[in-house]
Design a protein around this motif. Structure first.
Motif, mmCIF file in Angstrom:
data_model
loop_
_atom_site.group_PDB
_atom_site.id
_atom_site.type_symbol
_atom_site.label_atom_id
_atom_site.label_comp_id
_atom_site.label_asym_id
_atom_site.label_seq_id
_atom_site.Cartn_x
_atom_site.Cartn_y
_atom_site.Cartn_z
ATOM 1 N N ASP A 396 -0.288 -10.809 -2.505
ATOM 2 C CA ASP A 396 -0.417 -10.286 -3.868
ATOM 3 C C ASP A 396 0.270 -8.934 -4.050
ATOM 4 O O ASP A 396 0.062 -8.251 -5.057
ATOM 5 C CB ASP A 396 -1.896 -10.175 -4.262
ATOM 6 C CG ASP A 396 -2.657 -9.175 -3.386
ATOM 7 O OD1 ASP A 396 -2.024 -8.547 -2.498
ATOM 8 O OD2 ASP A 396 -3.876 -9.018 -3.589
ATOM 9 N N SER A 397 1.087 -8.527 -3.045
ATOM 10 C CA SER A 397 1.891 -7.300 -3.080
ATOM 11 C C SER A 397 1.083 -6.030 -2.859
ATOM 12 O O SER A 397 1.628 -4.923 -3.000
ATOM 13 C CB SER A 397 2.678 -7.185 -4.393
ATOM 14 O OG SER A 397 3.563 -8.279 -4.527
ATOM 15 N N THR A 398 -0.190 -6.148 -2.520
ATOM 16 C CA THR A 398 -0.965 -4.957 -2.172
ATOM 17 C C THR A 398 -0.760 -4.640 -0.691
ATOM 18 O O THR A 398 -0.465 -5.531 0.119
ATOM 19 C CB THR A 398 -2.462 -5.168 -2.446
ATOM 20 O OG1 THR A 398 -2.932 -6.291 -1.683
ATOM 21 C CG2 THR A 398 -2.701 -5.420 -3.930
ATOM 22 N N PRO A 399 -0.895 -3.351 -0.305
ATOM 23 C CA PRO A 399 -0.674 -2.977 1.097
ATOM 24 C C PRO A 399 -1.699 -3.626 2.028
ATOM 25 O O PRO A 399 -2.897 -3.677 1.708
ATOM 26 C CB PRO A 399 -0.820 -1.453 1.084
ATOM 27 C CG PRO A 399 -0.630 -1.045 -0.341
ATOM 28 C CD PRO A 399 -1.150 -2.175 -1.165
ATOM 29 N N SER A 400 -1.238 -4.107 3.152
ATOM 30 C CA SER A 400 -2.129 -4.673 4.158
ATOM 31 C C SER A 400 -2.873 -3.546 4.865
ATOM 32 O O SER A 400 -2.360 -2.425 5.016
ATOM 33 C CB SER A 400 -1.345 -5.482 5.191
ATOM 34 O OG SER A 400 -0.669 -6.556 4.581
ATOM 35 N N ALA A 401 -4.080 -3.839 5.314
ATOM 36 C CA ALA A 401 -4.870 -2.867 6.066
ATOM 37 C C ALA A 401 -4.335 -2.773 7.494
ATOM 38 O O ALA A 401 -3.662 -3.689 7.972
ATOM 39 C CB ALA A 401 -6.337 -3.288 6.070
ATOM 40 N N PRO A 402 -4.606 -1.673 8.197
ATOM 41 C CA PRO A 402 -4.194 -1.596 9.602
ATOM 42 C C PRO A 402 -4.688 -2.792 10.402
ATOM 43 O O PRO A 402 -5.850 -3.198 10.283
ATOM 44 C CB PRO A 402 -4.852 -0.286 10.074
ATOM 45 C CG PRO A 402 -4.922 0.557 8.849
ATOM 46 C CD PRO A 402 -5.222 -0.414 7.733
ATOM 47 N N GLY A 403 -3.779 -3.391 11.173
ATOM 48 C CA GLY A 403 -4.120 -4.559 11.970
ATOM 49 C C GLY A 403 -3.977 -5.886 11.255
ATOM 50 O O GLY A 403 -4.026 -6.947 11.879
ATOM 51 N N GLU A 404 -3.785 -5.857 9.941
ATOM 52 C CA GLU A 404 -3.659 -7.076 9.143
ATOM 53 C C GLU A 404 -2.190 -7.479 9.020
ATOM 54 O O GLU A 404 -1.355 -6.680 8.602
ATOM 55 C CB GLU A 404 -4.253 -6.841 7.754
ATOM 56 C CG GLU A 404 -4.177 -8.060 6.836
ATOM 57 C CD GLU A 404 -4.686 -7.748 5.432
ATOM 58 O OE1 GLU A 404 -4.659 -8.665 4.585
ATOM 59 O OE2 GLU A 404 -5.095 -6.587 5.180
ATOM 60 N N ILE A 405 -1.876 -8.705 9.408
ATOM 61 C CA ILE A 405 -0.492 -9.180 9.363
ATOM 62 C C ILE A 405 -0.095 -9.495 7.920
ATOM 63 O O ILE A 405 -0.837 -10.120 7.170
ATOM 64 C CB ILE A 405 -0.314 -10.432 10.247
ATOM 65 C CG1 ILE A 405 -0.544 -10.074 11.710
ATOM 66 C CG2 ILE A 405 1.086 -11.024 10.069
ATOM 67 C CD1 ILE A 405 -0.487 -11.269 12.655
ATOM 68 N N GLY A 406 1.060 -9.026 7.548
ATOM 69 C CA GLY A 406 1.598 -9.289 6.218
ATOM 70 C C GLY A 406 3.113 -9.345 6.269
ATOM 71 O O GLY A 406 3.714 -9.429 7.348
ATOM 72 N N GLU A 407 3.734 -9.266 5.114
ATOM 73 C CA GLU A 407 5.195 -9.312 5.038
ATOM 74 C C GLU A 407 5.755 -7.893 5.016
ATOM 75 O O GLU A 407 5.281 -7.037 4.267
ATOM 76 C CB GLU A 407 5.646 -10.070 3.799
ATOM 77 C CG GLU A 407 7.135 -10.361 3.778
ATOM 78 C CD GLU A 407 7.525 -11.441 2.776
ATOM 79 O OE1 GLU A 407 8.709 -11.817 2.768
ATOM 80 O OE2 GLU A 407 6.648 -11.895 2.027
ATOM 81 N N LEU A 408 6.763 -7.648 5.840
ATOM 82 C CA LEU A 408 7.366 -6.327 5.909
ATOM 83 C C LEU A 408 8.324 -6.152 4.737
ATOM 84 O O LEU A 408 9.289 -6.903 4.590
ATOM 85 C CB LEU A 408 8.103 -6.152 7.237
ATOM 86 C CG LEU A 408 8.756 -4.786 7.477
ATOM 87 C CD1 LEU A 408 7.716 -3.682 7.478
ATOM 88 C CD2 LEU A 408 9.531 -4.797 8.794
#
Length: 547
Positions: A396-408
């Motif tokens: 949803d384009s919100t920042p991922s939390a530390p340790g959470e895998i997302g898109e760079l």
């Protein structure tokens, strides 16, 4: 006067962010500093221009990298370690004279600025003469990989439409089959022919004129268009070079990556030469033992290589036969597995610093080699190059939390652009690579990283290389399949051992349900494991079963 730098910091008191050097009486430059703190404070948008003769209006890569360093001293510009054991040392003076003569020859042949001059050559005097000679005239240099087959070469020739294609006698027939460019064989005859021309040449290119067309190591079926670089790209490159490879005057540098690819050309060739640093490279079929011999003989203090190069040195079992002199190390292409990082620590004695980027976007994450105030975390991509902004995001384009895998994602042109890579950050703001977006495996609702499973398998003492992909499964959607190169014969018992080993180190669901023992793995010309080819093969097998 207040001038804002690329990160929003500001400095007061003059047109330059670099204060007067008290101990030399000259204006200090970025190359005088190596700390992470200085990089953040001093790497302004103006600062790299102080490293070069040119300015925002007029700049020429060949002048900056070669001509201005040719002072008649015979100082080495490039050391070439040939696979057959030969060492070839080329001076700034020799390359500058040859490039000038080649530039005059192109003028005599009627070549106009903007025309493409392609060359398919191993590192050698003709390679550097052609590379820099073409750029001096305002023509565009197009380096091409020497191991291209007819389909790969034809696609690139059709895309860039070079006027001249320069190669060696071995590849001449292949080049002539392209039915387009004029083919010139770069042998002693060409060098003799250009000898009649003057050994100096005055370049008149503008900074924004195109200088290089660069191709990625993509498959022939999915050929990307050439990435087009102007002469001023050399200046913007310096942030990534200074903080990605840690290159500084006084280094003895080496990069075994082919200069047909982005890493070998920009970081292995243009960046060090632009700073007047002697660089080294490899010519011919890669041999890790030959590389280590060259690193010892040349007393290399700074090397930037592909992850595969380090892994092959480890697997050779010959590192203890050589003496190493490293102060800085960097790598690119893909993450280095923990076993290879342990090898580097044991034999090279300095941390291996990841530098992350692509041919299209350049290097954007680094580990600041040589910075005493920057902690290198094993396996981390590091932090942003000064002036770059990156973020790991959820769908949803919100920042991922530390340790959470997302898109760079990379902030560019006033918007977030995808890198097509998966990543995570830690509490300290370090980035970690979690595979390409299409390397994520979802099995029975579990999301797994191919890279993470590969790194775990590579810790097992019998595993030399491996690649992990997801393959179709009627019940789970996908299951993990591992292709393994082992130093022992494969067996059902070894499959179970590897499965148990992985489950115990990761999670009970996170292991390869299918293991295939192989003797080699498909790789891109740049040396990275080509998982897409493995996925395509498995998809074809599945289709055959259905039909």
């Amino acid at each position: 006067m207040i001038r804002h730098d690329m990160q929003g910091h500001h400095d007061e008191g003059g047109s330059s962010a670099i204060r007067q050097s008290e101990w030399t009486g000259r204006m200090a430059k970025l190359t005088d500093y190596s700390s992470y703190a200085d990089a953040q404070a001093r790497a302004t948008s103006d600062a790299p221009w102080d490293l070069f003769d040119g300015d925002r209006d007029h700049l020429n890569i060949a002048h900056e990298c070669i001509t201005r360093h040719a002072d008649g001293s015979g100082r080495a510009a490039v050391r070439i370690a040939h696979a057959d054991g030969r060492d070839e040392i080329l001076s700034f003076d020799t390359i500058a004279a040859g490039a000038a003569r080649f530039a005059h020859w192109l003028d005599a042949e009627g070549i106009q600025p903007g025309e493409r001059i392609a060359f398919m050559l191993e590192p050698s005097l003709p390679f550097y003469v052609c590379l820099f000679g073409a750029m001096q005239t305002g023509a565009i240099s197009v380096p091409l990989f020497t191991l291209f087959g007819p389909d790969a070469l034809r696609l690139r020739v059709d895309d860039c439409k070079p006027t001249i294609l320069i190669t060696n006698s071995e590849k001449a027939d292949l080049a002539r089959s392209m039915n387009g460019p004029r083919v010139v064989v770069a042998d002693d005859g060409l060098l003799d022919e250009i000898e009649k021309y003057p050994a100096t040449y005055t370049s008149k290119t503008r900074a924004n004129d195109l200088a290089v067309f660069q191709y990625t190591s993509g498959t022939t079926r999915e050929l990307p268009e050439a990435v087009r670089h102007s002469h001023r790209a050399l200046v913007t490159l310096m942030f990534a070079a200074l903080y990605g490879t840690g290159i500084r005057p006084g280094d003895e540098f080496f990069c075994p990556s082919s200069p047909a690819w982005g890493h070998g050309l920009w970081h292995g060739t243009l960046a060090p030469l632009g700073l007047g640093v002697t660089t080294g490279t490899f010519a011919g079929r890669f041999d890790p033992v030959r590389l280590m011999q060259a690193l010892d003989d040349y007393q290399i203090t700074n090397m930037s290589a592909a992850a595969t190069h380090y892994r092959m040195m480890k697997n050779s079992g010959k590192a203890e036969d050589f003496a190493f002199h490293f102060k800085k190390l960097s790598y690119t292409g893909e993450p280095i597995d923990p076993a290879t990082l342990d090898f580097i620590e044991t034999y090279f004695k300095v941390p291996a610093c990841s530098m992350y980027g692509t041919t299209e976007i350049g290097v954007v994450l680094v580990n600041y080699p040589g910075a005493d105030d920057f902690t290198v975390k094993p396996g981390a991509l590091g932090k942003a190059v000064p002036g770059q902004k990156l973020q790991v995001q959820r769908p949803d384009s919100t920042p991922s939390a530390p340790g959470e895998i997302g898109e760079l994602m990379l902030w560019r042109r006033d918007k977030w652009e995808t890198t097509k890579d998966r990543a995570k950050i830690d509490e300290d703001g370090y980035f970690y690579h979690c595979g390409r977006a299409d390397d994520v495996i979802i099995s029975a609702g579990w999301t797994m990283s191919a890279v993470e499973i590969e790194n775990t398998l590579l810790k097992h003492p019998v595993v030399l290389e491996c690649a992990v992909i997801g393959v179709p499964d009627p019940q789970r959607g996908q299951v993990v399949k591992a292709f393994v190169i082992a130093n022992v014969d494969g067996s059902d018992a070894l499959v179970k051992e590897l499965q148990t080993f992985t489950r115990e180190k990761l999670a009970q669901h996170e292991f390869p349900r299918v293991v295939e023992f192989v003797t080699d793995l498909p790789k891109t010309p740049a040396g990275k494991v080509h998982r897409k080819i493995l996925r395509d093969r498995e998809a074809a097998k599945a289709a055959d079963l259905v039909n």
